[in-house]
Design a protein around this motif. Structure first.
Motif, PDB file in Angstrom:
ATOM      1  N   ALA A  32       0.825  -1.286  -0.283  1.00  0.00           N
ATOM      2  CA  ALA A  32      -0.376   0.136   0.232  1.00  0.00           C
ATOM      3  C   ALA A  32       1.202   1.418   0.021  1.00  0.00           C
ATOM      4  O   ALA A  32       1.895   1.037   0.839  1.00  0.00           O
ATOM      5  CB  ALA A  32      -1.348   0.122   1.004  1.00  0.00           C
ATOM      6  N   ALA A  82      -2.401  -1.482  -3.495  1.00  0.00           N
ATOM      7  CA  ALA A  82      -3.215  -0.535  -3.738  1.00  0.00           C
ATOM      8  C   ALA A  82      -2.479   1.369  -3.659  1.00  0.00           C
ATOM      9  O   ALA A  82      -1.081   1.487  -2.795  1.00  0.00           O
ATOM     10  CB  ALA A  82      -3.640  -0.030  -1.578  1.00  0.00           C
ATOM     11  N   VAL A 134      -3.099   5.141  -2.652  1.00  0.00           N
ATOM     12  CA  VAL A 134      -4.214   5.328  -1.651  1.00  0.00           C
ATOM     13  C   VAL A 134      -3.673   6.999  -1.712  1.00  0.00           C
ATOM     14  O   VAL A 134      -2.178   7.656  -1.564  1.00  0.00           O
ATOM     15  CB  VAL A 134      -3.648   5.006  -0.573  1.00  0.00           C
ATOM     16  N   VAL A 160      -6.471   9.291   3.083  1.00  0.00           N
ATOM     17  CA  VAL A 160      -7.033   7.873   3.269  1.00  0.00           C
ATOM     18  C   VAL A 160      -5.973   7.668   4.230  1.00  0.00           C
ATOM     19  O   VAL A 160      -6.373   6.623   4.579  1.00  0.00           O
ATOM     20  CB  VAL A 160      -7.148   7.529   2.226  1.00  0.00           C
ATOM     21  N   THR A 161      -4.481   7.701   4.187  1.00  0.00           N
ATOM     22  CA  THR A 161      -3.494   6.838   4.881  1.00  0.00           C
ATOM     23  C   THR A 161      -4.222   7.177   5.922  1.00  0.00           C
ATOM     24  O   THR A 161      -4.382   6.233   6.955  1.00  0.00           O
ATOM     25  CB  THR A 161      -1.716   6.432   4.271  1.00  0.00           C
ATOM     26  N   THR A 219      -6.654   5.886   7.968  1.00  0.00           N
ATOM     27  CA  THR A 219      -6.794   4.723   7.959  1.00  0.00           C
ATOM     28  C   THR A 219      -5.959   4.851   9.556  1.00  0.00           C
ATOM     29  O   THR A 219      -6.123   3.929  10.367  1.00  0.00           O
ATOM     30  CB  THR A 219      -5.982   3.912   7.297  1.00  0.00           C
ATOM     31  N   ILE A 250      -4.062  -0.740   5.451  1.00  0.00           N
ATOM     32  CA  ILE A 250      -4.531  -1.295   4.059  1.00  0.00           C
ATOM     33  C   ILE A 250      -4.021  -2.252   3.684  1.00  0.00           C
ATOM     34  O   ILE A 250      -4.333  -3.424   2.809  1.00  0.00           O
ATOM     35  CB  ILE A 250      -4.261   0.142   3.385  1.00  0.00           C
ATOM     36  N   ARG A 256     -13.376   2.002  -2.186  1.00  0.00           N
ATOM     37  CA  ARG A 256     -12.824   2.117  -3.576  1.00  0.00           C
ATOM     38  C   ARG A 256     -13.129   2.684  -4.854  1.00  0.00           C
ATOM     39  O   ARG A 256     -14.330   3.378  -4.458  1.00  0.00           O
ATOM     40  CB  ARG A 256     -12.840   0.727  -4.570  1.00  0.00           C
ATOM     41  N   LEU A 293      -8.549   5.680  -3.137  1.00  0.00           N
ATOM     42  CA  LEU A 293      -8.274   4.382  -2.679  1.00  0.00           C
ATOM     43  C   LEU A 293      -8.113   2.966  -4.532  1.00  0.00           C
ATOM     44  O   LEU A 293      -8.927   1.974  -4.549  1.00  0.00           O
ATOM     45  CB  LEU A 293      -9.047   3.902  -1.649  1.00  0.00           C
TER      46      LEU A 293
END
Length: 343
Positions: free
Chosen positions: A79, A110, A112, A116-117, A120, A309, A322, A327
């Protein structure tokens, strides 16, 4: 899980941002991560956006070293969290899957957005909103069906409440004091002249800089240091808190997930190391704008998010929405014998 001739399997997490590249290998379903490696050279951008070749030149040697150090022979998933992926990531999406398959044998990838990271790392796969703030500021939220983002438009068009915004507001108050205009702060003027020299020279020191957002943000801690005794500095941080809370409210779902019914809000990023001068008004603003959401500490940072992820992608349990720009997942079918024990 050990394979004949393949060593231990693992996953790779990558955080690519304005300060460089951080890479880590994790084994045993995300546990037992070896110490990350870092490059202080940010991945270049060019006419085609983020330079995929430049990322590969840095990433592949670091990945191979980490795999050797951890005894990892097979990467189950990778990721990569990248700043600018949403608008500048076409070359990465086009070139990285085949290049990483060729260089590292990667079958599940992935790509990303860094927001988003950050989400997460802070909240995992839960319903809620995360504010990621450092030099800039962006808010991201999800109901696990789609993503919503607010701000993150850069220091000229937005990033309201972020480090560069606070620093610029502080320098504005300093120059107001220099001119004798209302809203000035003699304390901030003194701090600005300690950092940058005379007020008259400030435009020449600031405007030509290509790293202007970072230079502006470098003054934000001075605003926080003056806030307890300086009304102008305190109001700047209160305004920053309102901007941040507005962005969080713009992306935060109104209803929690089916399991807990809870909506969570978390803060992540270096800006919040300023502590109470910003956090006290921000907590108040968040409670006012999002009374139904529970404020929680961030569980981890964007690199932790990339690892999570990758682990969930390897185990076929990635439930985050998604999205080609936020992502983007490229995955081949994995044989059941390759799924890690305990995943």
């Amino acid at each position: 899980m050990t394979r004949p001739g393949g060593g231990v399997s693992g996953v790779l997490g990558v955080d690519s941002g304005g300060s460089g590249l951080r890479v880590v290998v994790a084994v045993d379903g995300g546990r037992g991560a070896v110490a990350p490696l870092a490059s202080k050279e940010p991945v270049r951008t060019g006419p085609r956006g983020i330079d995929a070749n430049h990322m590969l030149q840095q990433l592949v040697p670091m990945a191979r070293q980490l795999m050797a150090d951890a005894g990892v022979g097979t990467l189950r998933a990778v990721a990569i969290g990248a700043a600018g992926l949403t608008t500048l990531g076409d070359a990465l999406r086009a070139e990285l899957p085949s290049a990483l398959a060729r260089e590292l044998g990667v079958r599940r990838l992935a790509l990303v957005a860094d927001a988003v990271t950050a989400y997460t790392g802070a909240l995992g796969q839960r319903v809620g909103a995360v504010v990621a703030a450092g030099t800039g500021m962006i808010a991201i939220g999800t109901d696990l069906k789609s993503w919503r983002r607010a701000d993150g438009w850069g220091h000229l068009l937005g990033d309201c409440g972020g480090g560069s915004w606070i620093g610029q507001a502080g320098l504005d108050a300093a120059l107001r004091a220099h001119d004798g205009r209302p809203g000035g702060s003699a304390r901030l003027l003194a701090r600005a002249e300690e950092m940058f020299g005379s007020a008259d020279a400030l435009p020449g020191r600031l405007y030509p800089r290509t790293d202007r957002p970072a230079v502006l943000a470098s003054f934000a801690p001075q605003v926080a240091a003056c806030a307890e005794s300086d009304p102008a500095a305190a109001e700047i941080l209160a305004a920053a808190a309102r901007h941040i809370a507005d962005s969080a409210a713009a992306v935060c779902p109104a209803e929690g997930d089916a399991a807990s019914g809870e909506v969570q809000v978390a803060l992540t990023g270096g800006l919040f190391k300023m502590g109470d001068p910003l956090l006290v008004p921000l907590r108040t603003a968040l409670a006012d704008r999002l009374p139904y959401a529970r404020q929680v500490p961030a569980a981890g940072d964007p690199l932790d998010g990339a690892v999570r992820i990758a682990v969930d992608l390897a185990a076929d349990r990635l439930t985050l929405p998604r999205d080609d720009s936020m992502l983007h997942v490229v995955a081949e079918a994995m044989d059941a014998t390759e799924v890690p024990e305990g995943a």
